[in-house]
Write a protein that holds these residues in place. Structure first.
Motif, PDB file in Angstrom:
ATOM      1  N   THR A  11       0.867  -1.171   0.000  1.00 35.94           N
ATOM      2  CA  THR A  11       0.000   0.000   0.000  1.00 35.94           C
ATOM      3  C   THR A  11       0.905   1.222   0.000  1.00 35.94           C
ATOM      4  O   THR A  11       1.614   1.466   0.968  1.00 35.94           O
ATOM      5  CB  THR A  11      -0.933   0.025   1.224  1.00 35.94           C
ATOM      6  OG1 THR A  11      -1.784  -1.130   1.179  1.00 35.94           O
ATOM      7  CG2 THR A  11      -1.790   1.285   1.226  1.00 35.94           C
ATOM      8  N   LEU A  12       0.902   1.934  -1.102  1.00 36.94           N
ATOM      9  CA  LEU A  12       1.679   3.159  -1.216  1.00 36.94           C
ATOM     10  C   LEU A  12       0.786   4.316  -0.787  1.00 36.94           C
ATOM     11  O   LEU A  12      -0.436   4.281  -0.974  1.00 36.94           O
ATOM     12  CB  LEU A  12       2.151   3.372  -2.651  1.00 36.94           C
ATOM     13  CG  LEU A  12       2.862   2.187  -3.325  1.00 36.94           C
ATOM     14  CD1 LEU A  12       3.374   2.583  -4.691  1.00 36.94           C
ATOM     15  CD2 LEU A  12       3.953   1.642  -2.463  1.00 36.94           C
ATOM     16  N   ILE A  13       1.396   5.339  -0.225  1.00 37.84           N
ATOM     17  CA  ILE A  13       0.655   6.476   0.297  1.00 37.84           C
ATOM     18  C   ILE A  13       0.924   7.697  -0.578  1.00 37.84           C
ATOM     19  O   ILE A  13       2.082   8.020  -0.866  1.00 37.84           O
ATOM     20  CB  ILE A  13       1.073   6.788   1.760  1.00 37.84           C
ATOM     21  CG1 ILE A  13       0.963   5.538   2.634  1.00 37.84           C
ATOM     22  CG2 ILE A  13       0.250   7.948   2.310  1.00 37.84           C
ATOM     23  CD1 ILE A  13      -0.417   4.966   2.765  1.00 37.84           C
ATOM     24  N   GLU A  14      -0.154   8.364  -0.988  1.00 36.04           N
ATOM     25  CA  GLU A  14       0.002   9.583  -1.781  1.00 36.04           C
ATOM     26  C   GLU A  14       0.862  10.583  -1.027  1.00 36.04           C
ATOM     27  O   GLU A  14       0.719  10.762   0.178  1.00 36.04           O
ATOM     28  CB  GLU A  14      -1.367  10.191  -2.061  1.00 36.04           C
ATOM     29  CG  GLU A  14      -2.218   9.337  -2.963  1.00 36.04           C
ATOM     30  CD  GLU A  14      -3.637   9.854  -3.113  1.00 36.04           C
ATOM     31  OE1 GLU A  14      -4.071  10.684  -2.298  1.00 36.04           O
ATOM     32  OE2 GLU A  14      -4.299   9.407  -4.052  1.00 36.04           O
ATOM     33  N   GLY A  15       1.802  11.183  -1.734  1.00 36.54           N
ATOM     34  CA  GLY A  15       2.668  12.191  -1.137  1.00 36.54           C
ATOM     35  C   GLY A  15       3.870  11.630  -0.401  1.00 36.54           C
ATOM     36  O   GLY A  15       4.676  12.391   0.124  1.00 36.54           O
ATOM     37  N   GLN A  16       4.017  10.294  -0.366  1.00 34.14           N
ATOM     38  CA  GLN A  16       5.192   9.684   0.273  1.00 34.14           C
ATOM     39  C   GLN A  16       6.032   8.990  -0.796  1.00 34.14           C
ATOM     40  O   GLN A  16       5.502   8.219  -1.603  1.00 34.14           O
ATOM     41  CB  GLN A  16       4.777   8.696   1.356  1.00 34.14           C
ATOM     42  CG  GLN A  16       4.106   9.382   2.522  1.00 34.14           C
ATOM     43  CD  GLN A  16       3.800   8.414   3.657  1.00 34.14           C
ATOM     44  OE1 GLN A  16       4.205   7.267   3.645  1.00 34.14           O
ATOM     45  NE2 GLN A  16       3.077   8.898   4.644  1.00 34.14           N
ATOM     46  N   PRO A  17       7.341   9.240  -0.817  1.00 32.97           N
ATOM     47  CA  PRO A  17       8.189   8.686  -1.881  1.00 32.97           C
ATOM     48  C   PRO A  17       8.265   7.175  -1.834  1.00 32.97           C
ATOM     49  O   PRO A  17       8.208   6.565  -0.764  1.00 32.97           O
ATOM     50  CB  PRO A  17       9.555   9.313  -1.616  1.00 32.97           C
ATOM     51  CG  PRO A  17       9.525   9.762  -0.201  1.00 32.97           C
ATOM     52  CD  PRO A  17       8.100  10.027   0.160  1.00 32.97           C
ATOM     53  N   TYR A  18       8.403   6.596  -3.018  1.00 34.74           N
ATOM     54  CA  TYR A  18       8.549   5.147  -3.161  1.00 34.74           C
ATOM     55  C   TYR A  18       9.507   4.896  -4.317  1.00 34.74           C
ATOM     56  O   TYR A  18       9.401   5.536  -5.366  1.00 34.74           O
ATOM     57  CB  TYR A  18       7.189   4.487  -3.446  1.00 34.74           C
ATOM     58  CG  TYR A  18       7.259   2.985  -3.456  1.00 34.74           C
ATOM     59  CD1 TYR A  18       7.202   2.264  -2.265  1.00 34.74           C
ATOM     60  CD2 TYR A  18       7.424   2.297  -4.642  1.00 34.74           C
ATOM     61  CE1 TYR A  18       7.283   0.893  -2.258  1.00 34.74           C
ATOM     62  CE2 TYR A  18       7.512   0.915  -4.647  1.00 34.74           C
ATOM     63  CZ  TYR A  18       7.434   0.218  -3.457  1.00 34.74           C
ATOM     64  OH  TYR A  18       7.526  -1.159  -3.454  1.00 34.74           O
ATOM     65  N   THR A  19      10.430   3.964  -4.146  1.00 35.27           N
ATOM     66  CA  THR A  19      11.390   3.660  -5.201  1.00 35.27           C
ATOM     67  C   THR A  19      10.879   2.504  -6.051  1.00 35.27           C
ATOM     68  O   THR A  19      10.728   1.377  -5.559  1.00 35.27           O
ATOM     69  CB  THR A  19      12.769   3.320  -4.621  1.00 35.27           C
ATOM     70  OG1 THR A  19      13.228   4.434  -3.837  1.00 35.27           O
ATOM     71  CG2 THR A  19      13.781   3.040  -5.729  1.00 35.27           C
TER      72      THR A  19
END
Length: 120
Positions: A11-19
């Motif tokens: 679960t990725l969060i909008e506004g939080q970086p992910y590689t």
């Protein structure tokens, strides 16, 4: 070419970086495009373009935009220009950013995040 992150279930969060990461026999050469896809009814369709004409380095730091609707049916597609493309191996979710607020009501009760009541 293989997409390695997200691998599915995250679960990725909008506004939080992910590689975002991928493997390819020609890492270090050429350019790739990265797309966010939605999966429904057995088909992947373009939701939005994440990056175009970036170096085929095997990774890209993505900051999911708040304009992307929260959902649990997303895939990443990496396309090597003039070459193959690959999709994430399984679906991942994108969630809206949440905020936690602290309200100091002058009391201290079980479950509070503080042990000292205040008046501010």
């Amino acid at each position: 070419m293989t997409v390695t992150q997200p691998s599915g279930g995250q679960t990725l969060i909008e506004g939080q970086p992910y590689t975002l990461t991928w493997r390819d026999a020609s890492i270090g050469t050429g350019l790739v495009n990265i797309d966010l896809m939605t999966f429904s009814g057995g088909n992947a369709t373009l939701q939005s373009n994440i990056a175009t004409n970036i170096a085929n380095s095997g990774q890209f730091n993505w900051l999911p935009s708040g304009s992307i609707p929260p959902a649990s049916n997303y895939l990443i597609r990496i396309t090597q220009q003039g070459g193959p493309s690959a999709l994430s191996p399984a679906l991942f979710s994108l969630a809206a950013q949440t905020h936690q607020y602290y309200v100091n009501d002058g009391t201290a009760q079980a479950g509070d995040w503080t042990t000292a009541p205040g008046n501010a």
